[in-house]
Write an enzyme that holds these catalytic residues in place. Structure first.
Site: not given
Length: 236
Positions: A37, A55, A78, A142, A146, A175, A177
């Site tokens: 997704t 979404d 995720n 952020y 979290k 990570v 990314t």
């Protein structure tokens, strides 16, 4: 014990670096179908992968996903948003709302929406991707979102355990990314992260501390606040 073998998996944020590894690793471990997704789902190279528009900040989109993916046995929350500056007082209204809606409300509402389905399945699983910054408030909103997701995951685990749904919370630092492209600190390979998460899930673990940063930060929670944040000693 939870298993990816013959599971039907839904991954949010599947287009990203971590999400795509979740998709392929689930198949490698025997999943029969993976709903990949994203707001704008991409084309995949395997007929077992089902692109699905989702979404996580939109209630109607969540309802539609539940209708189309009513066979899900493993939900992986995720998808996430980040911020461009660390100071919670300097974030724009849009940044604050986007982080709250994507990092906290989205996973919570998605888990709530899929719970009636998961509670009817054998060995059902929810995996929530938190952050080492859940325990270290240096990333403004952020970190706050979290931390909120970590708390919500603990609540979900307690409420869903009697119905046989296994809830896993994942903490990790940087990570490798696009989201962490700005960081110069060591970064975990996303493939290694995903393998660690699935290994822990299939071993029946509830919490994954995926790197040294996460281990150290959780261990430090019992320390005095001045030890966790030594910069407080420099304040007038």
């Amino acid at each position: 014990m939870p298993s990816l073998n013959e599971a039907v998996v839904l991954v949010t944020g599947a287009n990203g670096g971590i999400g795509s590894h979740f998709v392929y690793e689930a198949l490698a471990r025997g999943a029969t179908k993976v709903y990949a997704t994203a707001r704008n789902p991409r084309t995949w190279d395997d007929e077992r992968i089902v692109p699905l528009a989702l979404d996580v900040t939109d209630a109607a989109s969540i309802r539609e996903a539940v209708e189309k993916a009513s066979d899900v046995t493993v939900l992986i929350n995720n998808a996430g948003a980040s911020v461009s500056s660390a100071g919670i007082l300097t974030h724009s209204d849009e940044e604050i709302r986007r982080n709250v809606e994507t990092n906290f409300l989205g996973p919570l509402f998605l888990a709530r929406a899929f719970a009636p389905i998961l509670t009817t399945k054998n060995a059902a699983v929810i995996i929530d991707i938190h952050s080492a910054l859940s325990w270290y408030a240096v990333a403004g909103i952020y970190s706050a979102t979290k931390a909120a997701l970590w708390s919500a995951t603990n609540s979900l685990r307690l409420e869903l355990a009697p119905a046989g749904v296994h809830v896993v919370g994942v903490h990790v630092g940087y990570v490798d990314t696009a989201m962490a492209a700005h960081a110069t600190d060591p970064k975990l390979d996303p493939a290694d992260l995903v393998r660690t998460v699935f290994d822990a899930t299939e071993a029946g673990e509830y919490e994954v501390l995926a790197d040294t940063t996460s281990i150290q930060l959780k261990a430090g929670l019992s320390a005095p606040i001045e030890a966790v944040y030594p910069q407080l000693g420099a304040t007038p």
